[in-house]
Scaffold this motif. Structure first.
Motif, PDB file in Angstrom:
ATOM      1  N   GLU A  75       9.492  46.100   4.472  1.00  0.00           N
ATOM      2  CA  GLU A  75       9.563  44.764   3.898  1.00  0.00           C
ATOM      3  C   GLU A  75       8.227  44.036   4.074  1.00  0.00           C
ATOM      4  N   ALA A  76       7.600  44.225   5.228  1.00  0.00           N
ATOM      5  CA  ALA A  76       6.387  43.471   5.525  1.00  0.00           C
ATOM      6  C   ALA A  76       5.144  44.057   4.866  1.00  0.00           C
ATOM      7  N   PHE A  77       5.068  45.364   4.754  1.00  0.00           N
ATOM      8  CA  PHE A  77       3.794  45.966   4.364  1.00  0.00           C
ATOM      9  C   PHE A  77       3.794  46.716   3.036  1.00  0.00           C
ATOM     10  N   ILE A  78       4.965  47.073   2.527  1.00  0.00           N
ATOM     11  CA  ILE A  78       4.960  47.857   1.289  1.00  0.00           C
ATOM     12  C   ILE A  78       5.234  46.948   0.099  1.00  0.00           C
ATOM     13  N   ARG A  79       4.382  47.076  -0.914  1.00  0.00           N
ATOM     14  CA  ARG A  79       4.524  46.225  -2.087  1.00  0.00           C
ATOM     15  C   ARG A  79       4.950  47.067  -3.280  1.00  0.00           C
ATOM     16  N   GLN A  80       5.179  46.364  -4.369  1.00  0.00           N
ATOM     17  CA  GLN A  80       5.680  47.044  -5.554  1.00  0.00           C
ATOM     18  C   GLN A  80       4.741  48.144  -6.021  1.00  0.00           C
ATOM     19  N   GLU A  81       3.407  47.861  -6.014  1.00  0.00           N
ATOM     20  CA  GLU A  81       2.459  48.873  -6.495  1.00  0.00           C
ATOM     21  C   GLU A  81       2.592  50.171  -5.716  1.00  0.00           C
ATOM     22  N   ARG A  85       3.221  53.552  -7.423  1.00  0.00           N
ATOM     23  CA  ARG A  85       2.190  54.571  -7.434  1.00  0.00           C
ATOM     24  C   ARG A  85       2.736  55.919  -6.978  1.00  0.00           C
ATOM     25  N   LEU A  86       3.615  55.866  -5.960  1.00  0.00           N
ATOM     26  CA  LEU A  86       4.083  57.112  -5.364  1.00  0.00           C
ATOM     27  C   LEU A  86       5.216  57.757  -6.158  1.00  0.00           C
ATOM     28  N   LEU A  87       5.840  56.975  -7.021  1.00  0.00           N
ATOM     29  CA  LEU A  87       7.045  57.463  -7.686  1.00  0.00           C
ATOM     30  C   LEU A  87       6.679  58.141  -9.014  1.00  0.00           C
ATOM     31  N   PRO A  88       7.228  59.341  -9.287  1.00  0.00           N
ATOM     32  CA  PRO A  88       7.001  59.939 -10.607  1.00  0.00           C
ATOM     33  C   PRO A  88       7.535  59.015 -11.699  1.00  0.00           C
ATOM     34  N   LYS A  89       6.875  59.009 -12.854  1.00  0.00           N
ATOM     35  CA  LYS A  89       7.270  58.092 -13.922  1.00  0.00           C
ATOM     36  C   LYS A  89       8.628  58.459 -14.509  1.00  0.00           C
ATOM     37  N   ASN A  90       8.904  59.765 -14.556  1.00  0.00           N
ATOM     38  CA  ASN A  90      10.172  60.219 -15.111  1.00  0.00           C
ATOM     39  C   ASN A  90      11.289  60.009 -14.084  1.00  0.00           C
ATOM     40  N   ARG A  91      12.357  59.309 -14.472  1.00  0.00           N
ATOM     41  CA  ARG A  91      13.368  58.968 -13.471  1.00  0.00           C
ATOM     42  C   ARG A  91      14.128  60.186 -12.960  1.00  0.00           C
ATOM     43  N   TYR A  92      14.215  61.225 -13.797  1.00  0.00           N
ATOM     44  CA  TYR A  92      14.924  62.421 -13.336  1.00  0.00           C
ATOM     45  C   TYR A  92      14.077  63.203 -12.332  1.00  0.00           C
ATOM     46  N   LEU A  93      12.755  63.271 -12.645  1.00  0.00           N
ATOM     47  CA  LEU A  93      11.840  63.895 -11.678  1.00  0.00           C
ATOM     48  C   LEU A  93      11.832  63.106 -10.377  1.00  0.00           C
ATOM     49  N   ALA A  94      11.833  61.777 -10.508  1.00  0.00           N
ATOM     50  CA  ALA A  94      11.807  60.907  -9.330  1.00  0.00           C
ATOM     51  C   ALA A  94      13.043  61.152  -8.467  1.00  0.00           C
ATOM     52  N   THR A 121      15.473  47.070  -2.509  1.00  0.00           N
ATOM     53  CA  THR A 121      14.960  45.722  -2.781  1.00  0.00           C
ATOM     54  C   THR A 121      13.504  45.759  -3.206  1.00  0.00           C
ATOM     55  N   LYS A 122      12.836  46.897  -2.975  1.00  0.00           N
ATOM     56  CA  LYS A 122      11.455  47.057  -3.418  1.00  0.00           C
ATOM     57  C   LYS A 122      11.385  47.692  -4.797  1.00  0.00           C
ATOM     58  N   GLY A 123      12.531  47.871  -5.436  1.00  0.00           N
ATOM     59  CA  GLY A 123      12.501  48.391  -6.791  1.00  0.00           C
ATOM     60  C   GLY A 123      12.747  49.879  -6.900  1.00  0.00           C
ATOM     61  N   LEU A 124      13.113  50.531  -5.818  1.00  0.00           N
ATOM     62  CA  LEU A 124      13.425  51.952  -5.917  1.00  0.00           C
ATOM     63  C   LEU A 124      14.690  52.123  -6.762  1.00  0.00           C
ATOM     64  N   PRO A 125      14.648  52.987  -7.789  1.00  0.00           N
ATOM     65  CA  PRO A 125      15.841  53.179  -8.602  1.00  0.00           C
ATOM     66  C   PRO A 125      17.010  53.712  -7.753  1.00  0.00           C
TER      67      PRO A 125
ATOM     68  N   MET B   1      10.227  54.195 -16.851  1.00  0.00           N
ATOM     69  CA  MET B   1      11.363  53.660 -16.102  1.00  0.00           C
ATOM     70  C   MET B   1      11.056  52.248 -15.614  1.00  0.00           C
ATOM     71  N   GLU B   2      12.082  51.462 -15.498  1.00  0.00           N
ATOM     72  CA  GLU B   2      11.831  50.072 -15.112  1.00  0.00           C
ATOM     73  C   GLU B   2      11.699  49.957 -13.595  1.00  0.00           C
ATOM     74  N   ILE B   3      10.684  49.242 -13.205  1.00  0.00           N
ATOM     75  CA  ILE B   3      10.480  48.977 -11.784  1.00  0.00           C
ATOM     76  C   ILE B   3      10.494  47.470 -11.632  1.00  0.00           C
ATOM     77  N   ARG B   4      11.312  47.019 -10.713  1.00  0.00           N
ATOM     78  CA  ARG B   4      11.323  45.577 -10.484  1.00  0.00           C
ATOM     79  C   ARG B   4      10.537  45.282  -9.212  1.00  0.00           C
TER      80      ARG B   4
END
Lengths: 340, 257
Positions: A75-81, A85-94, A121-125, B1-4
């Motif tokens: 919560e304190a140190f990890i941001r949305q970017e 950045r670390l997550l594959p763009k494809n949701r199935y690969l992710a 809460t950081k946007g992880l699917p 994919m959408e990222i919030r």
């Protein structure tokens, strides 16, 4: 599943309070009935119950505290970017990647829930988080080591790995079909608004923030863990595992019994390999593998903690899908006659 | 994919009731102190396997962590600062606080390890197939109940042990289908915590058995003889004692595996 969106509530409603009290009263009545029919004296039962409750809790406590601290650090140190950045763009690969995130966050089933919740809460699917939640308690270096020490690098280790990966990824992919997190998660586990990104926090400020978050998170997640320990201790005080094991023969029944045992005992995934060693002679290989793959995914403790993150219907899926899939895997292993 | 992006959620400080903050600090500090007391008195051995190094250092680690969380909360309660806990942090509820006092309340009861009363459904007398164990290296008179069951599992045919000397301690455990001169000398074995503990035992045939108190700790010396213990049992090694004396509960009631 969409019906859930309309029923979201921010505070406790009358219906919810009613259901909760009804469940509590039913459990208390059942326990009283069991206690009255038990030949042992109430003092003895209370003492055994206290030892069992404290034992399960003390063993889980370090993992809860570490989990809440990691959650606070995220919560304190990890941001949305960073997540982006670390997550594959494809949701199935992710989602497939999510099953192996435990290699970065080595957590057992008590620590994984606060971490997953915070990542949501950081946007992880949700699909990625679900795959992480189910797989991480086994897919991490610590549990690899304990499984290796108990069984060596043989069929049990490989089957545990394969079954865990397949089940976690399958369940994750099923959740990937649902693109509305608000229908799956509790309101406090996700945010509706898309928020602008700020600068990274300084170390001092960030650590203070971590402590503030973690000390609340301890109670937020702890209450589910504590109630889970309470239920597990009650079951263990009254339901003899030997009675369960006595019915457990046959290629299907043995798998069911071992899964039920894994659910009730709520043994931490870091040590369940050593426990199940005692059963390898008397139980089928499939049932041992199912115990080792299902137990870390779902047990009384983690089910209780799931309810703090997911909506009730999601929790039901999260318990039933792994149960059925692991059952199938165990029966299949028995049918193929794989031994070690 | 959408990222919030939920990271910089509007920093709305949540006003927690002052007494809730006091209780929160007390529970955190209390839980940390309770762990410390368990570790210092050694009573923690009633609950988890402290012979396991990782469980031991994790149990020690949790003390400073809980004390710092509690200390921080107490400091913030005494000296409130404009905290920036995001609004997605759901409120600290009284229910959660009360639930988390549970171990402190149950911890007030006298601390006891699992004993004969906790055997719920039977004692395992079957050989154990523990591959990593090297029970054969231990001298017979030093073997525990657990070592013997492992040795039976290693050898497969227990009759080769006929006449071996046995020297074990354990608690007396009886079942309804046992004869008057029969009992088991039993121990709880544990690999991690009481959740995985189960009772194991060796059968004993002894004329003085009726005089032994159920659940009492005994020290037994004797020899092994393979025979049938209860009707329907497979032949298994039975202790024929030369000495049975009541003894104190050992410092570690469990056999760690």
């Amino acid at each position: 599943m969409t019906s859930f969106a309309s029923s979201k509530t921010s505070g406790p409603s009358f219906g919810r309070i009613f259901i909760t009290s009804a469940v509590v009263i039913a459990v208390v009545a059942l326990v009283l009935l069991l206690a009255l029919n038990d030949p042992r004296s109430p003092e003895t039962l209370l003492s055994i119950f206290a030892t069992r409750f404290l034992g399960i809790l003390i063993e889980a406590l370090p993992f809860l505290v570490l989990g809440t601290l990691v959650s606070g650090l995220i919560e304190a140190f990890i941001r949305q970017e960073d997540v982006l950045r670390l997550l594959p763009k494809n949701r199935y690969l992710a989602t497939i990647g999510g099953a192996f995130m435990g290699l970065i966050f080595p957590v057992c089933e008590c620590g994984v829930v606060p971490v997953a919740r915070r990542l949501f809460t950081k946007g992880l699917p949700v699909s990625v988080g679900v795959a992480f939640l189910l797989a991480a308690p086994f897919m991490n270096p610590i549990v690899f080591a304990s499984t290796y020490i108990a069984f060596g690098f043989g069929p049990i280790f490989i089957m545990r790995f394969v079954v865990t990966a397949v089940v976690a990824i399958s369940v994750g992919l099923l959740f990937a079909l649902n693109r509305q997190p608000e229908t799956l998660l509790q309101p406090s586990s996700w945010q509706k608004e898309v928020l602008h990104t700020g600068p990274r926090r300084g170390l001092r400020e960030g650590l203070q923030y971590t402590l503030a978050i973690a000390s609340n998170e301890f109670f937020e997640m702890g209450r589910y863990l504590y109630v889970g320990c309470l239920l597990a201790a009650t079951m263990q005080t009254f339901v003899p595992q030997e009675a369960l094991l006595a019915i457990g023969n046959g290629p299907v029944l043995s798998v069911l019994v071992m899964q039920l045992l894994a659910f009730i005992l709520s043994i931490c995934s870091t040590v369940d390999s050593f426990f199940v060693l005692a059963f390898v002679n008397t139980f089928t290989t499939g049932s041992v593998v199912s115990f080792l793959s299902f137990g870390p995914m779902v047990d009384i403790k983690s089910t209780m903690m799931f309810t703090g993150v997911f909506r009730r219907r999601t929790v039901l899926y999260l318990v039933l899908l792994p149960f059925v899939m692991n059952l199938f895997a165990g029966v299949l292993i028995n049918a193929l006659g794989i031994t070690f | 994919m959408e990222i919030r992006d939920y990271t910089q959620q509007a920093n709305i400080g949540i006003k927690q009731n002052s007494w809730q903050n006091w209780l929160k600090s007390l529970v955190l500090l209390g839980t940390g102190l309770y762990m410390l007391v368990l570790l210092l008195t050694g009573n923690i051995g009633h609950y988890v396997n402290v012979a396991n190094p990782s469980i031991q250092w994790l149990s020690w680690l949790v003390v400073p962590l809980l004390l710092s969380l509690g200390g921080w909360s107490l400091w913030r309660t005494v000296k409130p600062a404009p905290t920036t806990i995001p609004a997605n942090q759901s409120r600290l509820t009284t229910t959660a606080l009360v639930i988390c006092t549970l171990p402190l309340i149950l911890g007030l009861l006298p601390s006891r390890p699992l004993g004969a009363d906790a055997v719920n459904g039977g004692v395992n007398i079957a050989p154990l197939g523990l591959t990593s164990a090297s029970s054969g290296d231990i001298a017979p008179e030093d073997r525990t109940v657990l070592d013997w069951l492992r040795e039976f599992g290693r050898l497969g045919d227990p009759t080769v042990l006929n006449g071996e000397t046995v020297d074990v301690i354990g608690f007396v455990y009886r079942e309804l289908d046992m004869a008057d001169d029969q009992f088991m000398v039993a121990r709880f074995t544990m690999s991690c915590c009481v959740a995985d503990a189960y009772a194991i035992g060796l059968p004993v045939i002894y004329d003085g058995a009726p005089d032994l108190a159920e659940g009492g700790w005994v020290h037994i010396q004797g020899t092994l003889q393979v025979g049938t213990f209860r009707p329907g049992d497979d032949p298994l090694p039975i202790i024929l004692p030369t000495l049975v004396e009541p003894t104190e509960e050992p410092d570690t009631a469990y056999l760690y595996s």
